[in-house]
Design an enzyme around this catalytic site. Structure first.
Site, PDB file in Angstrom:
ATOM      1  N   GLU A 313       0.689  -1.115  -0.055  1.00 22.89           N
ATOM      2  CA  GLU A 313       0.139  -0.101  -0.279  1.00 22.89           C
ATOM      3  C   GLU A 313       0.820   1.280   0.120  1.00 22.89           C
ATOM      4  OE1 GLU A 313      -3.007   0.053   3.196  1.00 22.89           O
ATOM      5  OE2 GLU A 313      -4.475  -1.247   2.073  1.00 22.89           O
ATOM      6  N   HIS A 334       8.403 -26.817  -0.359  1.00 25.87           N
ATOM      7  CA  HIS A 334       7.696 -28.088  -1.092  1.00 25.87           C
ATOM      8  C   HIS A 334       6.702 -27.421  -1.920  1.00 25.87           C
ATOM      9  CE1 HIS A 334       9.845 -31.132   1.123  1.00 25.87           C
ATOM     10  NE2 HIS A 334      10.009 -29.721   2.282  1.00 25.87           N
ATOM     11  N   LYS A 449     -13.153   1.159  -2.026  1.00 28.34           N
ATOM     12  CA  LYS A 449     -14.338   1.574  -0.792  1.00 28.34           C
ATOM     13  C   LYS A 449     -15.392   2.086  -1.378  1.00 28.34           C
ATOM     14  CE  LYS A 449     -10.966   1.339   3.242  1.00 28.34           C
ATOM     15  NZ  LYS A 449     -10.705   2.351   4.435  1.00 28.34           N
TER      16      LYS A 449
HETATM   17  O1  PA5 Z   1      -3.069   1.641   5.950  1.00 37.65           O
HETATM   18  C1  PA5 Z   1      -4.160   2.021   5.889  1.00 37.65           C
HETATM   19  O2  PA5 Z   1      -4.543   3.188   6.232  1.00 37.65           O
HETATM   20  C2  PA5 Z   1      -5.313   0.829   5.177  1.00 37.65           C
HETATM   21  O3  PA5 Z   1      -4.930  -0.282   5.049  1.00 37.65           O
HETATM   22  C3  PA5 Z   1      -6.246   0.886   6.507  1.00 37.65           C
HETATM   23  O4  PA5 Z   1      -5.950   0.601   7.622  1.00 37.65           O
HETATM   24  C4  PA5 Z   1      -7.755   0.038   6.224  1.00 37.65           C
HETATM   25  O5  PA5 Z   1      -8.118   0.389   4.964  1.00 37.65           O
HETATM   26  C5  PA5 Z   1      -8.641   0.070   7.220  1.00 37.65           C
HETATM   27  O6  PA5 Z   1      -9.024   1.468   7.372  1.00 37.65           O
HETATM   28  P1  PA5 Z   1      -9.764   1.986   8.521  1.00 37.65           P
HETATM   29  O7  PA5 Z   1      -8.653   1.941   9.874  1.00 37.65           O
HETATM   30  O8  PA5 Z   1     -10.118   3.224   8.318  1.00 37.65           O
HETATM   31  O9  PA5 Z   1     -10.949   1.209   8.768  1.00 37.65           O
END
Ligand code: PA5
Length: 466
Positions: A313, A334, A449
């Site tokens: 990310e 394996h 989202k």
């Molecule tokens: O790194 C990030 O910001 C994302 O992976 C969020 O952690 C994930 O989308 C969850 O979002 P939230 O904490 O707003 O529910």
């Protein structure tokens, strides 16, 4: 100072990168360090006036360990760490079970910490509290399975609802389902309903509004400018850790020690800069676009998955960024290793090795047969076998033009884990600077989202926290 070492070792053999390349990169690594250590923090301190091209700048994870430790010294039980420890103590008295609702960065760190620190059969062997994860999918079977399990047990369970935005569908839906289950199962000897849900979210989020309305008074904040996948050493990871009996002080001190080493050590003796430099060169000059973290302990596999998210990310933007992949050996020797050795030469394999894994050594042992021809190694333990498998794999890969690198973790104690997590978060940011992408934010995920909400007819108005 612990002995955490990043040893690029074999990666310099044929098929990897050269020592000269790494030496040439040193000035850029120094510049990236300066940006992370000084420029970004100075910009953060200016508050609202961030230039648009620097948004988001979730750099506050970096000084967070020291800030939390200092605040704890100053404010004791009123500090964030003090309050977390107090609440964890209370909840451990009140409930047998905790269900953590969260997805992505809101759950991956807690899972990594639990697996690395607790007995592998923590829940099955009566660990208190039992600890479960939900709200990290829309999987009917998994959710119903947990609901069935909790329904068969009369004891109270607490819910940790973790969402920075407070608007993530998976978590919000699970919150409804598990709070409804609490209401259905509660008996007069359960604690008050308002004591059994603990939100961790940004101020003013939808989840925060729900908590106001429901009177859930124990609440923690995801600090501003700490992004989800960088939030492991904030209440997001610290409250679950405290509930599982993990020493928060040691965890934070480990992270603070890594911060010092990042600031003070030159390239070549700096795990953050060395890891980022080797990864960057392997990707951009040797075509090693897959970043494979080879774990050798089941308890570190979820740490690898935590890192998968962090790298993917943070750097997977503008058609750049290495693709992360965590393997668990010897299991995957394996299955996947054939491809890693003789398939495309597009992988940088880094072994994550633990010097003192913690568990008592376990010998191969005697048997009333020797058809397996193992009598010769009956005194050797599984650690010896692991080393042999690893060296055997490294040799085989090296001979096939795929040299490997190595991270050595002294142990799975909280201090070493704190060092490691902070090292990987810092290295990811440094790598972003080298690549020229903003490591913070996840614009692609946000689009998914929104699309999901639109398809469900839920896109009427904005999330108050964003
Ligand atoms: O790194 C990030 O910001 C994302 O992976 C969020 O952690 C994930 O989308 C969850 O979002 P939230 O904490 O707003 O529910």
């Amino acid at each position: 100072m612990s002995m955490l070492i990043y040893d690029p070792g074999g990666v310099f053999k044929d098929g990897g990168i050269s020592q000269e390349q790494l030496a040439e990169l040193a000035p850029r690594l120094e510049a990236a360090r300066q940006e992370v250590d000084q420029d970004d923090l100075a910009l953060l301190a200016q508050g609202a006036s961030l230039p648009a091209e620097r948004e988001p700048l979730d750099a506050a994870f970096y000084p967070l360990p020291e800030e939390l430790l200092k605040e704890q010294q100053r404010a004791g039980s009123e500090s964030v760490v003090g309050r977390i420890e107090h609440l964890a103590g209370e909840l451990r008295e009140r409930v047998e079970t905790v269900v953590l609702l969260g997805i992505g960065g809101s759950a991956a760190g807690a899972r990594a910490l639990m697996d690395a620190s607790c007995h592998p059969y923590h829940n099955q062997r009566g660990g208190k509290p039992r600890f479960f994860f939900a709200g990290n999918s829309v999987d009917t079977g998994a959710t119903r399975g947990l609901i069935d399990l909790l329904s068969s047990d009369p004891s109270p369970f607490a819910v940790l609802a973790i969402s920075k935005s407070g608007a993530t569908l998976e978590t919000a839906i699970a919150l409804r389902q598990f709070v409804a289950l609490q209401q259905k199962l509660r008996t007069p000897d359960w604690p008050l309903a308002t004591e059994l849900v603990v939100p961790i979210t940004a101020a003013g989020s939808r989840l925060d509004l729900i908590a106001d309305q429901q009177g859930w008074s124990s609440r923690f904040r995801v600090p501003q400018q700490v992004g989800g996948r960088f939030s492991l050493l904030s209440p997001v990871g610290l409250l679950p850790a405290a509930l599982l009996g993990i020493d928060l002080g040691a965890l934070l001190q480990g992270a603070a020690a890594m911060n010092r080493r990042f600031r003070e050590s030159p390239p070549g003796d700096n795990p953050v800069l060395d890891y980022a430099g080797v990864g960057h060169l392997a990707e951009t000059t040797a075509g090693r676009t897959i970043r494979l973290l080879a774990t050798w302990n089941e308890s570190l596999y979820s740490t690898g998955l935590w890192y998968d998210q962090l790298l993917a990310e943070s750097l997977g933007k503008e058609q750049r960024g290495a693709t992360p992949l965590t393997t668990l050996n010897t299991r995957d020797l394996h299955s996947r290793a054939q491809q890693h050795q003789q398939g495309r030469r597009d992988k940088l394999i880094t072994n994550l090795e633990v010097t003192r894994p913690g568990a008592e050594p376990l010998a191969v042992g005697p048997a009333p047969w020797d058809h397996d021809q193992l009598d010769g190694i009956e005194q050797r333990d599984l650690g010896d076998l692991e080393r042999a498998a690893r060296e055997g794999m490294d040799q085989a890969l090296g001979e096939d033009g795929c040299p490997t690198a190595r991270i050595e973790l002294p142990g799975m104690d909280p201090f070493s884990l704190g060092e490691f997590y902070q090292m990987m978060m810092l290295a990811t940011v440094v790598e972003g600077k080298l690549l020229g992408v903003n490591p913070y934010g996840q614009p692609g995920v946000e689009v998914y989202k929104q699309n999901m909400k639109r398809l469900l007819g839920l896109d009427k108005d904005e999330n108050p926290a964003r």
